[in-house]
Design a protein around this motif. Structure first.
Motif, PDB file in Angstrom:
ATOM      1  N   ILE A 269      25.987  52.166 -17.583  1.00  0.00           N
ATOM      2  CA  ILE A 269      25.275  53.073 -18.487  1.00  0.00           C
ATOM      3  C   ILE A 269      24.669  52.247 -19.607  1.00  0.00           C
ATOM      4  O   ILE A 269      25.354  51.438 -20.242  1.00  0.00           O
ATOM      5  CB  ILE A 269      26.209  54.146 -19.073  1.00  0.00           C
ATOM      6  N   THR A 270      23.380  52.460 -19.841  1.00  0.00           N
ATOM      7  CA  THR A 270      22.673  51.830 -20.949  1.00  0.00           C
ATOM      8  C   THR A 270      22.270  52.901 -21.937  1.00  0.00           C
ATOM      9  O   THR A 270      21.590  53.869 -21.562  1.00  0.00           O
ATOM     10  CB  THR A 270      21.433  51.077 -20.453  1.00  0.00           C
ATOM     11  N   HIS A 271      22.684  52.731 -23.191  1.00  0.00           N
ATOM     12  CA  HIS A 271      22.397  53.725 -24.226  1.00  0.00           C
ATOM     13  C   HIS A 271      21.490  53.112 -25.279  1.00  0.00           C
ATOM     14  O   HIS A 271      21.747  52.018 -25.792  1.00  0.00           O
ATOM     15  CB  HIS A 271      23.693  54.209 -24.880  1.00  0.00           C
ATOM     16  N   THR A 272      20.381  53.826 -25.604  1.00  0.00           N
ATOM     17  CA  THR A 272      19.463  53.417 -26.665  1.00  0.00           C
ATOM     18  C   THR A 272      19.588  54.415 -27.797  1.00  0.00           C
ATOM     19  O   THR A 272      19.243  55.589 -27.644  1.00  0.00           O
ATOM     20  CB  THR A 272      18.019  53.369 -26.155  1.00  0.00           C
ATOM     21  N   PRO A 273      20.097  53.989 -28.962  1.00  0.00           N
ATOM     22  CA  PRO A 273      20.326  54.937 -30.057  1.00  0.00           C
ATOM     23  C   PRO A 273      19.041  55.461 -30.670  1.00  0.00           C
ATOM     24  O   PRO A 273      19.060  56.497 -31.334  1.00  0.00           O
ATOM     25  CB  PRO A 273      21.135  54.110 -31.059  1.00  0.00           C
ATOM     26  N   ALA A 274      17.906  54.766 -30.507  1.00  0.00           N
ATOM     27  CA  ALA A 274      16.664  55.226 -31.129  1.00  0.00           C
ATOM     28  C   ALA A 274      16.303  56.630 -30.672  1.00  0.00           C
ATOM     29  O   ALA A 274      15.902  57.474 -31.475  1.00  0.00           O
ATOM     30  CB  ALA A 274      15.537  54.238 -30.834  1.00  0.00           C
ATOM     31  N   ASP A 275      16.406  56.886 -29.380  1.00  0.00           N
ATOM     32  CA  ASP A 275      16.117  58.228 -28.853  1.00  0.00           C
ATOM     33  C   ASP A 275      17.355  58.887 -28.253  1.00  0.00           C
ATOM     34  O   ASP A 275      17.250  59.935 -27.613  1.00  0.00           O
ATOM     35  CB  ASP A 275      15.012  58.155 -27.804  1.00  0.00           C
ATOM     36  N   ASN A 276      18.547  58.266 -28.444  1.00  0.00           N
ATOM     37  CA  ASN A 276      19.806  58.818 -27.952  1.00  0.00           C
ATOM     38  C   ASN A 276      19.723  59.124 -26.453  1.00  0.00           C
ATOM     39  O   ASN A 276      20.067  60.208 -25.992  1.00  0.00           O
ATOM     40  CB  ASN A 276      20.192  60.082 -28.724  1.00  0.00           C
ATOM     41  N   THR A 277      19.223  58.144 -25.682  1.00  0.00           N
ATOM     42  CA  THR A 277      19.041  58.303 -24.248  1.00  0.00           C
ATOM     43  C   THR A 277      20.031  57.424 -23.513  1.00  0.00           C
ATOM     44  O   THR A 277      20.238  56.257 -23.872  1.00  0.00           O
ATOM     45  CB  THR A 277      17.610  57.941 -23.833  1.00  0.00           C
ATOM     46  N   ALA A 278      20.638  58.006 -22.472  1.00  0.00           N
ATOM     47  CA  ALA A 278      21.562  57.268 -21.615  1.00  0.00           C
ATOM     48  C   ALA A 278      20.933  57.148 -20.236  1.00  0.00           C
ATOM     49  O   ALA A 278      20.489  58.151 -19.658  1.00  0.00           O
ATOM     50  CB  ALA A 278      22.909  57.965 -21.536  1.00  0.00           C
ATOM     51  N   LYS A 279      20.908  55.908 -19.722  1.00  0.00           N
ATOM     52  CA  LYS A 279      20.440  55.647 -18.362  1.00  0.00           C
ATOM     53  C   LYS A 279      21.637  55.192 -17.556  1.00  0.00           C
ATOM     54  O   LYS A 279      22.261  54.176 -17.855  1.00  0.00           O
ATOM     55  CB  LYS A 279      19.348  54.597 -18.353  1.00  0.00           C
ATOM     56  N   ALA A 280      21.976  55.971 -16.525  1.00  0.00           N
ATOM     57  CA  ALA A 280      23.159  55.703 -15.720  1.00  0.00           C
ATOM     58  C   ALA A 280      22.737  55.351 -14.303  1.00  0.00           C
ATOM     59  O   ALA A 280      21.807  55.958 -13.750  1.00  0.00           O
ATOM     60  CB  ALA A 280      24.086  56.918 -15.712  1.00  0.00           C
ATOM     61  N   GLN A 281      23.439  54.391 -13.698  1.00  0.00           N
ATOM     62  CA  GLN A 281      23.151  53.962 -12.341  1.00  0.00           C
ATOM     63  C   GLN A 281      24.464  53.717 -11.611  1.00  0.00           C
ATOM     64  O   GLN A 281      25.439  53.259 -12.194  1.00  0.00           O
ATOM     65  CB  GLN A 281      22.316  52.677 -12.344  1.00  0.00           C
ATOM     66  N   GLY A 282      24.429  54.055 -10.329  1.00  0.00           N
ATOM     67  CA  GLY A 282      25.565  53.790  -9.472  1.00  0.00           C
ATOM     68  C   GLY A 282      26.689  54.793  -9.604  1.00  0.00           C
ATOM     69  O   GLY A 282      27.355  54.832 -10.622  1.00  0.00           O
ATOM     70  N   ARG A 283      26.872  55.598  -8.593  1.00  0.00           N
ATOM     71  CA  ARG A 283      27.952  56.599  -8.552  1.00  0.00           C
ATOM     72  C   ARG A 283      28.012  57.406  -9.845  1.00  0.00           C
ATOM     73  O   ARG A 283      29.058  57.552 -10.476  1.00  0.00           O
ATOM     74  CB  ARG A 283      29.295  55.922  -8.291  1.00  0.00           C
ATOM     75  N   VAL A 284      26.877  57.972 -10.199  1.00  0.00           N
ATOM     76  CA  VAL A 284      26.771  58.748 -11.440  1.00  0.00           C
ATOM     77  C   VAL A 284      27.414  60.118 -11.228  1.00  0.00           C
ATOM     78  O   VAL A 284      27.183  60.778 -10.212  1.00  0.00           O
ATOM     79  CB  VAL A 284      25.304  58.896 -11.873  1.00  0.00           C
ATOM     80  N   ARG A 285      28.172  60.518 -12.221  1.00  0.00           N
ATOM     81  CA  ARG A 285      28.829  61.839 -12.196  1.00  0.00           C
ATOM     82  C   ARG A 285      28.762  62.410 -13.595  1.00  0.00           C
ATOM     83  O   ARG A 285      29.202  61.783 -14.558  1.00  0.00           O
ATOM     84  CB  ARG A 285      30.282  61.696 -11.745  1.00  0.00           C
ATOM     85  N   ILE A 286      28.223  63.623 -13.729  1.00  0.00           N
ATOM     86  CA  ILE A 286      28.087  64.263 -15.031  1.00  0.00           C
ATOM     87  C   ILE A 286      28.619  65.683 -14.935  1.00  0.00           C
ATOM     88  O   ILE A 286      28.341  66.409 -13.971  1.00  0.00           O
ATOM     89  CB  ILE A 286      26.620  64.251 -15.522  1.00  0.00           C
ATOM     90  N   VAL A 287      29.433  66.071 -15.931  1.00  0.00           N
ATOM     91  CA  VAL A 287      30.011  67.409 -15.992  1.00  0.00           C
ATOM     92  C   VAL A 287      29.671  67.998 -17.343  1.00  0.00           C
ATOM     93  O   VAL A 287      29.906  67.367 -18.385  1.00  0.00           O
ATOM     94  CB  VAL A 287      31.539  67.389 -15.797  1.00  0.00           C
ATOM     95  N   SER A 288      29.099  69.201 -17.345  1.00  0.00           N
ATOM     96  CA  SER A 288      28.766  69.910 -18.578  1.00  0.00           C
ATOM     97  C   SER A 288      28.965  71.391 -18.358  1.00  0.00           C
ATOM     98  O   SER A 288      28.379  71.978 -17.441  1.00  0.00           O
ATOM     99  CB  SER A 288      27.309  69.634 -18.986  1.00  0.00           C
TER     100      SER A 288
END
Length: 867
Positions: free
Chosen positions: A135-154
């Protein structure tokens, strides 16, 4: 074309890619001071990051750490894992107070520019949880880029796939080739691309959706789900509980059963305008019948269902239902029309309108209620030809009325000991004759009740501080009839009662004095002359009664249960002098049924035309077993009998006085003290003839969920003798206990496998049989019968029900109903709703899915418990 259906409850998805890995009990979210190091110095290598974390461990604030559920990625060394938090970015966030938590095996990045975490990365912010290989996070726009076996729960919704880009403050981004699961519908699928459009909206492209888990084929290739919804594009708005699918096709067993260019659906039980699934059924009178209903969600408090119908034998018709609901009023208009019945050559139809409401008059405390009903069929044979479309419990007697009731000093306001009601009504009846020439006229004849044109009355009750209770009721009725041979006219009733209860050493004594006054003004016509009644007459009948009883209790134990046994004797004396009444008309009076309430009543008639004379004592005793822990009654036994101290000259059951001293004996019994068994019986035993006059005995055995068998025997001497059997029982397949199903429904683990989930193999589900059969032992034939089968495949339920209803001595109507319930999507009811038929006719019937209500198609949003 727009099609509406319901996305509702079903079971958790079980896609192969979504299977959970074993949990590791070592805590992973440990408090460290990595957040400060990330902000003040660039991280060039994982070793530098670890050193920074170690050197600043003592300075880490307590709020910088969090402890998520214990679940570690495979291959990670817990001792080398790092947890850290970033302060909330200064952007417009959903909740600016929520920090961002990271956990990973390796960290890198550049301070203030980006942070890269790799090696079984965890990211959490509020309700949002993310996992990935990197996961790469850029605080300027608060964006997360995730790669490989990504799993998100909301919010319980789960997405898994290879690549995700997500802006965490606005939840906008893209997910490439994800598999998904929605908590609301308990179903999921996959897509080529999912666009997150905010916290409550998303768009998916090239999707498949199902609640089934297909098993792998023998060669290892993926299997096909039993049912699937394929679309080119789906737009979901969770805030509005609305979804729209383009180029939608529903396939069942790989066969398309419903297709539409645009398919709209609610994401819960909310209503949605559009076409409902077409329905059909087979009827022995009308043949094959097809209906294509359209549901119109007019407003939050109004809706309508418009259903054109096509009958193979009768022709084209229209079925319309309009409903409305306000804070004070509710109503329904049901119209059915068949302009040209090809079997009879006439127009056929039905009008059923009901309205109920209430209001208060100004600032007074009076509560006003009104009730309007209009029920009318086009012809006498309607009840035979359209037996599935009858809204009345008495299919040959239709009631229409307008009623008004005003309550003064409504007791709900706590205004003391007085209450008065004024009421008015107009009532008429439609009686449908039996035109079958083979029917016995005496058996098929129905006596039409009198019309009330109008009814006006009042009733009042008041009590004093000394405990004296006074009741008075006055009523005027104008009785009319369609039969010119019937006596018609006016009647006035005035009744008063005075009583006071005394408690003497545990014995309750209730003396009462009542006066019933009746006055007639009859129409002077040929019917009156033929009846021999007087045109004007009045009588007044006094009654004295003394009702007494007491109760004794003791603690007992039966079948391993702590119970309280009661013994409750009751003695009631009634004296009413004789007044001649054989020259008075009988507009609405009828003999009371012989039951536990009628035997202790001081008048043997209902209505206002007759008052029986009496000099009698009624003796009875009841014994009950009450569960000490719950207060539930486990057993009741009762016996009661009247003893006449003088002949009763007015006989409710026939001609001539009653001279026998002992009335029939009433025996009552009901119990559930034996585990899984319920027994209920009532018996009227003739004391003089030494024989049973009438009785009912019912037995039900229910050893567990979806397992019930019942038998009922009904007997009335020289009238009827029937036996009835009802059942719901599994035939084959695994059906777990009800408690296990309830625990599964309330489990916090959204990915837990439901034990009822089955694969595509038809032998992997559960078969049930349901039914009810009523047999007349007197006529030696089956009167009514209903037999059905249900199959629960785990992600869909199929039902087929056949019903046969007798319409006379020589005619019966048979219909076959089908239903396919796609769990997580909708119920496709092919014909009349078999669920409703089963619930109304099978004693003890239980829905196959107790963890949720049956899915409501949009046509039934305001349904009460009469449906």
């Amino acid at each position: 074309m727009t099609v509406s259906t319901s996305l509702n409850r079903s079971l958790p998805p079980q896609h192969r890619q979504n299977r959970r890995r074993p949990a590791v009990t070592t805590p992973l979210w440990r408090p460290v001071a990595l957040a400060a190091a990330c902000l003040v110095a660039p991280l060039h290598s994982p070793s530098q990051a670890q050193s920074a974390a170690a050197s600043g461990a003592q300075a880490a604030p307590a709020s910088a750490a969090a402890t998520p559920p214990a679940d570690a990625a495979s291959g990670a060394n817990p001792a080398s894992r790092m947890s850290f938090s970033l302060p909330s970015p200064r952007l417009q966030r959903r909740d600016a107070k929520e920090p961002l938590f990271f956990e990973a095996d390796q960290l890198g990045g550049e301070a203030g520019i980006f942070t890269r975490a790799s090696g079984s990365v965890r990211l959490r912010q509020g309700e949002l949880a993310m996992r990935a290989d990197e996961i790469t996070h850029t605080p300027a726009d608060n964006t997360a880029k995730a790669q490989g076996r990504v799993r998100i729960v909301s919010r319980g919704n789960l997405f898994t796939g290879p690549e995700l880009t997500l802006r965490l403050d606005t939840l906008e981004g893209n997910f490439v080739r994800p598999e998904f699961w929605f908590a609301r519908t308990q179903a999921g699928g996959d897509a080529l691309l999912v666009e997150f459009l905010g916290e409550d909206r998303l768009r998916a492209h090239q999707t498949s959706y199902s609640s089934c888990r297909p098993e792998d084929m023998p060669d290892g290739s993926p299997g096909k789900p039993d049912w699937v919804l394929n679309t080119s594009e789906v737009y979901l708005d969770f805030a509005a509980s609305e979804g729209t699918a383009k180029n939608a096709v529903i396939r069942f067993m790989d066969v398309p059963i419903l297709a539409a260019p645009t398919l709209t659906f609610p994401l819960d039980n909310q209503r949605k305008s559009g076409l409902l699934p077409p329905s059909f059924y087979f009827d022995s009178n009308s043949g094959f019948e097809l209906s294509t209903p359209y549901y119109w969600n007019i407003a939050p408090e109004q809706d309508a269902t418009i259903a054109p119908t096509l009958s193979a034998r009768r022709g084209v018709g229209l079925d319309l239902e309009y409903r409305y609901l306000t804070t004070t009023d509710t109503g329904k208009l049901h119209l059915y029309g068949l302009p040209n019945d090809r079997l009879t050559g006439d127009g056929r139809g039905l009008v059923d309108f009901t309205h109920k409401g209430r209001f208060r008059t100004g600032n007074t405390l009076a509560q006003n209620q009104y009730d309007i009903k209009w029920l009318h069929a086009s012809d006498d044979d309607y009840w035979k030809d359209f037996s599935h479309n009858l809204p009345s419990p008495t299919p040959r007697l239709f009631d229409s009325h307008v009623k008004f009731d005003s309550t003064l000093n409504d007791r709900t306001w706590g205004l003391g000991n007085s209450q008065t009601n004024f009421y008015a009504a107009v009532q008429s009846w439609q009686t449908l004759r039996d035109l079958d020439p083979d029917s016995d006229p005496e058996l098929s004849r129905i006596e039409s009740p009198y019309r009330r044109e109008p009814q006006l009355g009042f009733r009042s009750r008041s009590s004093s501080d000394a405990g004296v209770v006074f009741n008075v009721q006055g009523e005027f009725n104008r009785f009319a009839h369609t039969d010119a041979a019937k006596v018609t006219g006016n009647r006035v009733n005035l009744n008063g009662r005075l009583e006071r209860r005394f408690d003497l050493l545990g014995i309750s004594v209730l003396p009462s004095v009542a006066v019933r006054g009746i006055s007639y003004d009859l129409d002077r016509n040929n019917a009156l002359a033929a009846s021999g009644s007087r045109a004007s007459t009045s009588i007044a009948v006094p009654t004295f009664s003394l009702d007494s009883g007491f109760s004794m209790e003791r603690d007992v134990q039966f079948f391993g249960r702590d119970l309280v046994q009661t013994l409750e004797p009751r003695v009631m004396y009634v004296y009413t002098p004789y007044r001649r009444q054989d020259d008075l008309p009988r507009f609405d009076s009828a003999p009371r049924d012989f039951n536990q309430y009628a035997v202790f009543n001081d008048n043997g008639f209902t209505g206002g035309d007759r008052v029986t004379d009496a000099n009698q004592v009624t003796v009875g005793v009841t014994s009950r077993l009450i569960d000490s822990a719950t207060g539930v009654e486990a057993l009741r036994l009762g016996i009661a009998q009247k003893v006449l101290l003088a002949d009763q000259r007015i006989n409710p059951q026939g001609e001539g006085p009653i001279t026998q001293k002992l009335s029939d004996l009433l025996l009552l019994g009901s119990t559930s003290v034996i585990p899984n068994w319920n027994i209920d019986s009532t018996l009227q035993y003739g004391a003089q003839e030494k024989r049973t006059e009438q009785g009912t005995v019912g037995v039900r055995y229910s050893p567990g969920a979806w397992r019930t068998v019942s038998a009922t025997y009904r007997y009335t001497r020289e009238a009827s003798e029937q036996v009835e059997f009802g059942w719901q029982w599994p035939l084959a397949g695994r059906t777990p206990p009800l408690q296990q199903m309830m625990n599964q429904a309330s489990s916090p683990d959204l990915m837990q496998v439901n034990p009822r989930r089955a694969g595509t193999n038809a032998c992997g589900g559960a078969w049930y049989t349901v039914g009810r059969v009523t047999h007349s032992m007197r006529d030696k034939r089956v009167i009514n019968s209903l037999i059905g089968f249900e199959y629960d495949a785990g992600c869909w339920i199929g039902r087929v029900v056949a019903e046969r209803v007798a319409l006379g001595q020589s005619k019966a109507n048979t219909r076959i109903m089908f239903q396919l319930e796609l769990l997580g999507l909708s119920q496709l009811a092919l014909g009349a709703n078999p669920l409703r038929v089963l619930q109304q006719n099978v004693p003890g019937y239980r829905l196959l899915r107790e963890e949720g209500q049956p899915l409501n198609v949009p046509g039934t949003p305001m349904s009460s418990q009469d449906e």
